[in-house]
Design a protein around this motif. Structure first.
Motif, short mmCIF file in Angstrom:
data_model
loop_
_atom_site.label_atom_id
_atom_site.label_comp_id
_atom_site.label_asym_id
_atom_site.label_seq_id
_atom_site.Cartn_x
_atom_site.Cartn_y
_atom_site.Cartn_z
N PHE A 185 -10.61 -22.00 -13.88
CA PHE A 185 -11.56 -22.49 -12.88
C PHE A 185 -11.53 -24.01 -12.79
N ASN A 186 -11.48 -24.69 -13.94
CA ASN A 186 -11.40 -26.15 -13.95
C ASN A 186 -10.14 -26.64 -13.25
N CYS A 187 -9.04 -25.94 -13.44
CA CYS A 187 -7.79 -26.30 -12.75
C CYS A 187 -7.97 -26.16 -11.24
N CYS A 188 -8.63 -25.09 -10.82
CA CYS A 188 -8.87 -24.87 -9.38
C CYS A 188 -9.68 -26.02 -8.78
N TRP B 3 3.59 -22.02 -5.83
CA TRP B 3 3.22 -20.59 -5.86
C TRP B 3 4.45 -19.77 -6.19
N VAL B 4 4.34 -18.93 -7.20
CA VAL B 4 5.48 -18.14 -7.70
C VAL B 4 5.14 -16.65 -7.66
N THR B 5 6.16 -15.82 -7.82
CA THR B 5 5.97 -14.38 -7.66
C THR B 5 5.80 -13.61 -8.97
N THR B 6 6.13 -14.22 -10.10
CA THR B 6 6.05 -13.48 -11.37
C THR B 6 5.19 -14.21 -12.39
N THR C 195 -5.65 -15.40 -2.73
CA THR C 195 -6.41 -14.24 -2.29
C THR C 195 -5.68 -13.46 -1.21
N THR C 196 -4.74 -14.10 -0.52
CA THR C 196 -4.05 -13.44 0.59
C THR C 196 -2.69 -12.88 0.22
N SER C 197 -2.28 -13.05 -1.03
CA SER C 197 -0.97 -12.56 -1.46
C SER C 197 -1.00 -12.31 -2.97
N ASN C 198 0.12 -11.92 -3.51
CA ASN C 198 0.24 -11.74 -4.95
C ASN C 198 0.83 -12.96 -5.64
N PHE C 199 0.97 -14.08 -4.93
CA PHE C 199 1.54 -15.27 -5.52
C PHE C 199 0.60 -15.88 -6.55
N LEU C 200 1.18 -16.38 -7.65
CA LEU C 200 0.44 -16.96 -8.75
C LEU C 200 0.73 -18.45 -8.82
N TYR C 201 -0.21 -19.21 -9.40
CA TYR C 201 -0.10 -20.66 -9.44
C TYR C 201 0.77 -21.15 -10.59
#
Length: 79
Positions: free
Chosen positions: A37-40, A20-23, A8-14
């Motif tokens: 959601f289940n992964c979260c 955390w990755v950028t693309t 929520t604080t950046s554009n990083f993806l899981y």
């Protein structure tokens, strides 16, 4: 449709493999928002939301809050 988990604080993806990755090419794409959601919940990820990209000519993504999900109220059943 592709579904991603994003901080929520950046554009990083899981990414399970890389953190955390950028693309989106490096990120884990989920088949459904429920899978994401289940992964979260399994990984106890905090400060994240679910980003749904429908692809094609759609110029925007839909974002679902993971933090707000438990506080949502159920819609009453039709009588």
């Amino acid at each position: 449709m592709k579904v991603y988990i994003q901080q929520t604080t950046s554009n990083f993806l899981y990414s399970a493999a890389s953190g955390w990755v950028t693309t989106v090419l490096e990120a884990d794409a989920f088949a459904t928002s429920i899978d994401a959601f289940n992964c979260c919940t399994r990984r106890n990820l905090s400060n994240v939301h679910i980003r749904v990209h429908s692809g094609g000519e759609c110029s925007y993504d839909t974002i679902f809050s993971v933090a707000e999900f438990p506080r949502r109220t159920k819609v009453p059943a039709w009588v």
